[in-house]
Every structure is written in C-alpha cells, then in structure tokens.
Design an enzyme around this catalytic site. Structure first.
Site, mmCIF file in Angstrom:
data_model
loop_
_atom_site.group_PDB
_atom_site.id
_atom_site.type_symbol
_atom_site.label_atom_id
_atom_site.label_comp_id
_atom_site.label_asym_id
_atom_site.label_seq_id
_atom_site.Cartn_x
_atom_site.Cartn_y
_atom_site.Cartn_z
ATOM 1 C CG ASP A 248 1.044 -8.508 -0.454
ATOM 2 O OD1 ASP A 248 1.916 -8.186 0.364
ATOM 3 O OD2 ASP A 248 -0.133 -8.087 -0.350
ATOM 4 C CE LYS A 272 0.443 -4.851 0.669
ATOM 5 N NZ LYS A 272 -0.445 -5.799 1.364
HETATM 6 O O1 OSB Z 1 -3.133 -7.808 0.586
HETATM 7 O O2 OSB Z 1 -2.694 -5.982 -0.343
HETATM 8 C C1 OSB Z 1 -3.163 -6.599 0.608
HETATM 9 C C2 OSB Z 1 -4.790 -4.110 2.999
HETATM 10 C C3 OSB Z 1 -4.432 -4.633 4.229
HETATM 11 C C4 OSB Z 1 -3.719 -5.805 4.267
HETATM 12 C C5 OSB Z 1 -3.354 -6.455 3.085
HETATM 13 C C6 OSB Z 1 -3.700 -5.917 1.855
HETATM 14 C C7 OSB Z 1 -4.438 -4.738 1.828
HETATM 15 C C8 OSB Z 1 -4.897 -4.129 0.574
HETATM 16 C C9 OSB Z 1 -5.054 -2.650 0.582
HETATM 17 O O3 OSB Z 1 -5.199 -4.785 -0.384
HETATM 18 C C10 OSB Z 1 -5.474 -2.082 -0.699
HETATM 19 C C11 OSB Z 1 -5.582 -0.586 -0.633
HETATM 20 O O4 OSB Z 1 -4.656 0.105 -0.190
HETATM 21 O O5 OSB Z 1 -6.601 -0.053 -1.035
HETATM 22 MG MG MG Z 2 -2.092 -8.332 -1.232
#
Ligand code: OSB
Ligand code: MG
Length: 382
Positions: A248, A272
C-alpha cells in the site's frame, strides 16, 4: 474530447466526523480534516478531494503542505489554461515534484469537469484512458476494514455486525502485540471468511518469524507489513511467507509496481488513486497489473462521496479482481457531503454510478456546515 478552460479554483477546508473512528498502527482518526477542490469551467463545477491528514502519519503530506503546494504552485500554473484531459493537466503540473495527494485532488476536479463537458459517465471516461479487451464492471466487490479495538471480543462483535450487514471480506488492522492472538480468534470464529491484515508499516524484518506464524491462517494477504518507503525488505519477507504480501504505502506510481514485481516484493497491489497522484496514474498502475495478471484492489483513505465516487470509477476497471476498501457511505459519514450515498448490495458489492460525471452531487448546505466544523475542530491548523 471537448476542450475546457479552467476558469477558477476554490479550496474549501472542511471537517467530517467519522461514524466509526479508525485506529491504525500510526494513530486514530475520528474527525477528518479534508481539503475540497472546487473547479469552475464556464457553467460547470467539478469537485476534487485531498485525502491528506492533519499530521504526516500515513504520508508526509499534510493539510498544511497540500494547501501550500496547491495555492502557491499548482493553482497558479493551471488557472486560465485550456485542457482536454488529465494528460494535459499533468504536463502543466510537471514542474512540481512529489506531493501526489495535492496533485490528485486537482486532477480529480479535472476528471469531473471533463466528464461533464463531454456528457460521459466518469467510469467510462476512465476506462477509455487505456482501453482493454474487457469491459468495465457495473458493480464492484467490497469489504470492510476494522480498526484496532480495545479487545478481541469487541473485534468479534464488530465483525459479526459487518458480516450480518453483508460484507464478505474482512480486513483487520494489526500492530505488534495485536496480531497472532487476534488472528487466531477471528479465524476460529470465521473459518471460511475472506480475511486479511493491514499492518500500516508496524513491523521490521526482525519480526520475520512472528509474521511467518500468520501463514497457518489462510489469509488473503498481509498488507504493508514493513516500512512505508521500502520495497527491498518486503522482497526478503515475501520469500519467507506463504501469505501473499500486498503493498500500500510503498507504491506511488506504475514504476513502483514494476519494481515491486521485478524483485518479488509482493503478490498483490493495493491501489489508492490519491496516493499515486490521481486517476491517470491509477489507470497506469491498473494497466501494469492487468497485463501481468497481478491481483489488484482499490484501497480507501476515508474519502467522502466525492473521492469515493472517483475510487469507484477506478475500481470498475476489469483488472480490479479483489474486494476493495469501498464500504457503504453510512459506515464512514452520515450524512455524507454528496448524494446519493453508496449502499451495500446483497452480494457484497457497491454499484458504480451510471450518470454523467461522478454520479454524486455536492450538497451545498452540508458543505457550509462542514466548513464551520473545520473552524471549530481545527483552530490554528492553517
Ligand atoms: O492503510 O489502507 C490503509 C485509512 C486511512 C489511511 C490508511 C488506510 C486506511 C484504511 C481505510 O484502511 C479502510 C476503509 O476505507 O474502510
Ligand atoms: Mg493499508
């Protein structure tokens, strides 16, 4: 494509209370500070969302840096310019290095305006960027992400609630000490559920034996176990694990994906769109994964309906093969800024909007409330 002129850009600072705070290995989010980009072109208005936080926990970008980069560098380069697509926008913004979330916010507004100016559904416009031999999807498989809870019992109670709502993939946030016992308990209670873990960079290679003990739980993947800026050490970890590693935080471009695949740092990619600088680079990441047959899914940054609609357009691409962090709107914000809310279908999917533009409409009175809330919740932040 019809040419558009970027006549004006306004930035709005807003605060949105989360229905359910999300605790991760780097902190807890309960009220999100957000920068919205309002782009005017003739009588069209397009919206973009900047997903940075107040502090540099997930990314080095913050509300402060994103405002600075947008106001002082990006906006002056693009106001008054004529463009036909995000490709032209990228050319205009080329002199600015990094700051991908600031750029993505502006790019999001451009995609919205371009889609409207050409009478196109955003998801179709995105698909046309790199046409493939497969059509886009009408519905996207989604899962739910569950933050670090005070206890395992509370985690199990939340999972039960989410499973009853219809979510068929569960992601648990983990950190050292909140990992093996948790996974053991959840796997025992739900032997067949699609289960994955997200460490948000909480481990190092010294934890390799501990992480290898997760292999027996038949996990869909382990997301970003090691450093946020690492690819090399993940390749050492992946070599030791049966569990697929998913990157990620480490992925900021299609070239990062190429590198990660070349050194076998992961087997799955979390894309993302805002983290890679916008939907244009997201399409490029998607193309690499599609061509290489690498499983791909779309992650979330707790977006409002504006960013969520854009993520959903990317998630509709045919190479997105795993459930996405794109839960129903009412799990994040209630009410959201934009209508209609996204709802969960019975088959653990969310329907991709099928109207011109993003498919969601900004509710201006809620925007005004959210701006007033920013002033109350974040005095002195900017
Ligand atoms: O690491 O994916 C991540 C939210 C904010 C920052 C980083 C992360 C996330 C989530 C969001 O995991 C998950 C969701 O959209 O429900
Ligand atoms: Mg993540």
């Amino acid at each position: 494509m019809r040419e558009i002129t970027i006549d004006a850009i306004k930035l709005h600072l807003i605060a949105m209370p989360l229905v359910e705070p999300l605790r991760t290995s780097f902190g807890v989010d309960d009220v999100r500070a957000i920068i919205l980009v309002e782009m005017q072109s003739g009588d069209l208005i397009g919206w973009g969302e900047c997903v940075v936080s107040e502090d540099p926990g997930y990314s080095y970008e913050t509300i402060g840096t994103a405002l600075h980069i947008m106001q002082d560098f990006l906006i002056p380069k693009i106001v008054g310019q004529k463009i036909t697509s995000a490709v032209d926008l990228r050319r205009l913004m080329k002199g600015v290095r990094g700051h991908l979330m600031a750029k993505a916010a502006i790019e999001g507004a451009v995609w919205d305006v371009v889609a409207q100016a050409n009478g196109k559904v955003l998801a179709d416009l995105v698909w046309e960027q790199f046409p493939l031999d497969a059509p886009r999807k009408k519905e996207v498989l989604v899962g739910v992400s569950i933050g670090i809870q005070p206890s395992i019992d509370e985690t199990l109670a939340i999972i039960e609630k989410r499973v009853n709502e219809g979510y068929r993939r569960v992601k648990l946030k983990i950190a050292p000490g909140w990992d093996l016992e948790l996974t053991d308990a959840v796997r025992s209670a739900y032997p067949d559920i699609l289960l994955m873990l997200d460490a948000n960079s909480a481990y190092t290679l010294d934890d390799i034996d501990r992480l290898a003990r997760l292999d027996k739980y038949n996990l869909l993947m382990l997301e970003q176990p090691l450093a946020h800026d690492d690819i090399y050490e993940h390749s050492k970890l992946q070599a030791r694990l049966e569990t697929p590693v998913c990157l990620d935080e480490s992925i900021h471009s299609a070239n990062d994906v190429r590198l990660a695949l070349a050194v076998k740092a992961c087997k799955i990619i979390n894309l993302k769109p805002h983290r890679v600088g916008g939907m244009l680079e997201a399409c490029a990441v998607h193309k690499v994964c599609y061509d290489e047959g690498v499983p791909l899914w779309i992650g979330g940054m707790l977006e409002t309906g504006i960013g969520r609609a854009q993520n959903l357009a990317i998630a509709s691409l045919p190479g997105v093969t795993l459930p996405c962090d794109l839960s129903a709107t009412n799990r994040y914000y209630d009410p959201d800024l934009a209508d209609p809310p996204f709802v969960l279908n019975a088959n653990s999917t969310v329907t991709v909007p099928d109207s011109v533009g993003t498919g969601v409409t900004m509710q201006l009175e809620r925007l005004e409330e959210a701006k007033a809330r920013f002033t109350r919740e974040f005095p002195g932040l900017v």
